[in-house]
Scaffold this motif. Structure first.
Motif, PDB file in Angstrom:
ATOM      1  N   ARG A 111      42.284  49.507  35.598  1.00  0.00           N
ATOM      2  CA  ARG A 111      42.045  48.605  34.462  1.00  0.00           C
ATOM      3  C   ARG A 111      41.716  49.356  33.166  1.00  0.00           C
ATOM      4  O   ARG A 111      42.207  49.014  32.091  1.00  0.00           O
ATOM      5  CB  ARG A 111      40.920  47.632  34.797  1.00  0.00           C
ATOM      6  N   ILE A 112      40.833  50.397  33.264  1.00  0.00           N
ATOM      7  CA  ILE A 112      40.377  51.071  32.040  1.00  0.00           C
ATOM      8  C   ILE A 112      40.886  52.505  31.931  1.00  0.00           C
ATOM      9  O   ILE A 112      40.655  53.164  30.915  1.00  0.00           O
ATOM     10  CB  ILE A 112      38.838  51.066  31.951  1.00  0.00           C
ATOM     11  N   GLY A 113      41.571  53.000  32.955  1.00  0.00           N
ATOM     12  CA  GLY A 113      42.067  54.370  32.929  1.00  0.00           C
ATOM     13  C   GLY A 113      41.184  55.305  33.748  1.00  0.00           C
ATOM     14  O   GLY A 113      39.966  55.113  33.811  1.00  0.00           O
ATOM     15  N   ILE A 114      41.816  56.327  34.333  1.00  0.00           N
ATOM     16  CA  ILE A 114      41.074  57.247  35.186  1.00  0.00           C
ATOM     17  C   ILE A 114      40.029  58.019  34.380  1.00  0.00           C
ATOM     18  O   ILE A 114      38.888  58.210  34.830  1.00  0.00           O
ATOM     19  CB  ILE A 114      42.035  58.234  35.888  1.00  0.00           C
ATOM     20  N   GLY A 115      40.393  58.455  33.195  1.00  0.00           N
ATOM     21  CA  GLY A 115      39.464  59.224  32.379  1.00  0.00           C
ATOM     22  C   GLY A 115      38.212  58.443  32.042  1.00  0.00           C
ATOM     23  O   GLY A 115      37.097  58.960  32.131  1.00  0.00           O
ATOM     24  N   HIS A 116      38.384  57.183  31.630  1.00  0.00           N
ATOM     25  CA  HIS A 116      37.225  56.361  31.296  1.00  0.00           C
ATOM     26  C   HIS A 116      36.379  56.066  32.538  1.00  0.00           C
ATOM     27  O   HIS A 116      35.132  56.016  32.461  1.00  0.00           O
ATOM     28  CB  HIS A 116      37.677  55.056  30.640  1.00  0.00           C
ATOM     29  N   ALA A 117      37.029  55.877  33.679  1.00  0.00           N
ATOM     30  CA  ALA A 117      36.273  55.635  34.906  1.00  0.00           C
ATOM     31  C   ALA A 117      35.445  56.859  35.287  1.00  0.00           C
ATOM     32  O   ALA A 117      34.277  56.745  35.692  1.00  0.00           O
ATOM     33  CB  ALA A 117      37.228  55.263  36.045  1.00  0.00           C
ATOM     34  N   ILE A 155      35.453  49.949  44.383  1.00  0.00           N
ATOM     35  CA  ILE A 155      35.801  49.525  43.023  1.00  0.00           C
ATOM     36  C   ILE A 155      36.412  50.645  42.184  1.00  0.00           C
ATOM     37  O   ILE A 155      36.909  50.384  41.087  1.00  0.00           O
ATOM     38  CB  ILE A 155      34.580  48.943  42.288  1.00  0.00           C
ATOM     39  N   ALA A 156      36.368  51.893  42.672  1.00  0.00           N
ATOM     40  CA  ALA A 156      36.857  53.000  41.849  1.00  0.00           C
ATOM     41  C   ALA A 156      38.324  52.820  41.486  1.00  0.00           C
ATOM     42  O   ALA A 156      38.713  52.982  40.315  1.00  0.00           O
ATOM     43  CB  ALA A 156      36.645  54.324  42.592  1.00  0.00           C
ATOM     44  N   GLY A 157      39.158  52.484  42.467  1.00  0.00           N
ATOM     45  CA  GLY A 157      40.585  52.315  42.197  1.00  0.00           C
ATOM     46  C   GLY A 157      40.886  51.190  41.217  1.00  0.00           C
ATOM     47  O   GLY A 157      41.577  51.403  40.207  1.00  0.00           O
ATOM     48  N   ASN A 209      30.717  59.403  45.259  1.00  0.00           N
ATOM     49  CA  ASN A 209      31.741  58.948  46.205  1.00  0.00           C
ATOM     50  C   ASN A 209      32.999  58.493  45.492  1.00  0.00           C
ATOM     51  O   ASN A 209      34.123  58.762  45.939  1.00  0.00           O
ATOM     52  CB  ASN A 209      31.189  57.799  47.055  1.00  0.00           C
ATOM     53  N   ALA A 210      32.820  57.763  44.399  1.00  0.00           N
ATOM     54  CA  ALA A 210      33.979  57.306  43.633  1.00  0.00           C
ATOM     55  C   ALA A 210      34.789  58.490  43.121  1.00  0.00           C
ATOM     56  O   ALA A 210      36.025  58.482  43.140  1.00  0.00           O
ATOM     57  CB  ALA A 210      33.525  56.427  42.470  1.00  0.00           C
TER      58      ALA A 210
END
Length: 441
Positions: free
Chosen positions: A398-404, A391-393, A265-266
């Motif tokens: 905070r840590i970057g889209i790639g790291h998420a 929490i995805a956004g 979902n994220a």
């Protein structure tokens, strides 16, 4: 669930003294294959009902969003609120839906749910068409539509074993998913055109009509009412929990999928569109990726209708690992064709999981408790889905889209690997020989 009795073969008569000798019986032949499911009237009614209502839902998914965004002063916050009002009742009332489905005729509950959904979407369409659509009323009707879904889903899961014998369940589940996935893909593909040509209000009205048609088709199933019991709803819920918790393979995989669904979902709701917008060329690229996954689900359902495996839960869990691959490629900004290809593969894997899982549930859980156990499955699997979106956004900021995205892929792999530690996950076996039943489609 009782096995379908085999036909009784007559015994040859003994030869009478002095009379002609009776002919020796012919060697036992292999039992004739089942007739195609498409010749089974009740299966065709159920499949047609699901195909039509899923097509309508494909229209509604886009139409509702555009209807909300067209309101004066509406924005992403108002849209999120309406969609949340639709999603939360699906989680809150699914357990009640399981109890009700095990206490009354499941087909009757499906009809009631369809009619409630039709009323909700008809009212939404009327408000949009008349231009009088207060946000509070939209939220209330979206919640009503979500409640209808919560009541429908456990009844649907429990109705299939009442229509087909155990040896045909996997084929039936696969064929149902082929129709539903094809219909959803068509609905999503045409929804934008429908909204542009006739407007969001009429697109919502089409969805309401699809629910009415579905109810009429399901009415033809005419499943009998269930025997009344003296137990309370709470007692039935506890009995369903005992059936659920008493099978390690069941609650382990549901726990696994609560993490997997949150990560998916994220990715699908927030992180994937964000990286597509900033790095991969925007909405057109994301549409290609999503369409590839949808085509994969059609292929996967067709494949799963035919394959026979000895350890279905083990294969189902192994099929979740490919779901992490396209998310990992999104994390490293791989070329769009590679991401689309892996999304196609993840669609195949997801529906192999879905068919094997539904079939195993229907075979292993007593029919009288199947809808309640299915409701616990739905509840557990969706428990963290809103959290994934919530929490995805902030995590990406905070840590970057790639790291998420990498974290989501890792969660899927770790949760799936942990599920394999369960002896029952590895040990549940399909009854009978691992061969096809010879049935045509």
């Amino acid at each position: 669930m009782t096995a379908t009795p085999e036909p009784v073969r007559p015994c040859p008569s003994s030869p009478t003294a002095g009379g002609p000798r009776a002919a020796d019986p012919a060697p036992a032949d292999r039992p004739p294959p089942f007739p195609p499911l498409w010749r089974d009237r009740r299966f065709v009614l159920l499949s047609s009902a699901r195909t039509i209502s899923v097509l309508g839902n494909g229209f509604a998914r886009v139409a509702l969003s555009f209807a909300v965004l067209a309101l004066p002063g509406a924005g992403p916050g108002q849209l999120s609120l309406v969609l949340a009002c639709q999603a939360v009742p699906q989680l809150l009332f699914v357990l009640a839906g399981g109890v009700i489905a095990d206490r009354m005729s499941r087909s009757r509950l499906m009809i009631v749910s369809d009619l409630v959904g039709a009323a909700a979407y008809a009212a939404l369409a009327a408000m949009v068409l008349t231009g009088h659509a207060p946000l509070l009323a939209l939220c209330a009707l979206a919640a009503l539509a979500g409640t209808a879904t919560a009541l429908f889903a456990p009844a649907m899961d429990g109705v299939i074993p009442l229509l087909v014998p155990a040896e045909r369940l996997q084929r039936a589940n696969g064929l149902l998913r082929v129709g539903m996935n094809s219909s959803m893909l068509l609905g999503l593909a045409l929804s934008g055109v429908a909204v542009a040509v006739v407007g969001a209000g009429w697109a919502l009205a089409l969805n309401a009509a699809s629910f009415v048609v579905s109810a009429l088709l399901i009415r033809g199933l005419r499943l009998p009412a269930r025997a009344r019991t003296g137990s309370s709803g709470w007692a039935d819920l506890r009995d369903g929990w005992r059936e659920f918790a008493g099978r390690q393979w069941l609650w382990v995989v549901v726990a696994q999928y609560s993490v997997v669904v949150a990560a998916l979902n994220a990715n699908a709701g927030v992180l994937g569109p964000l990286v597509a917008e900033h790095e991969l060329g925007g909405a057109r690229s994301w549409s290609l990726i999503v369409a590839a996954q949808a085509l994969g689900t059609i292929t996967g359902a067709g494949l799963a209708a035919r394959i026979r495996v000895r350890r279905p839960v083990l294969i189902a869990v192994l099929a979740t690992f490919p779901l992490a691959l396209p998310i990992a490629l999104l994390a490293v900004r791989a070329p769009v064709p590679w991401i689309a290809l892996t999304m196609f593969g993840s669609g195949i894997a997801a529906d192999i999981f879905g068919v094997l899982w539904a079939t195993t549930l229907q075979r292993e859980v007593p029919e009288a408790a199947l809808s309640r156990v299915s409701s616990y499955d739905w509840f557990g699997s969706l428990a963290f889905a809103p959290l994934g979106l919530l929490i995805a956004g902030p995590v990406a900021a905070r840590i970057g889209i790639g790291h998420a995205l990498a974290g989501c892929a890792a969660l899927i792999v770790v949760a799936s690997a942990a599920a394999l530690l369960s002896p029952q996950v590895r040990g549940v076996r399909t009854p009978g020989p691992s061969s096809t039943d010879g049935e045509g489609q």
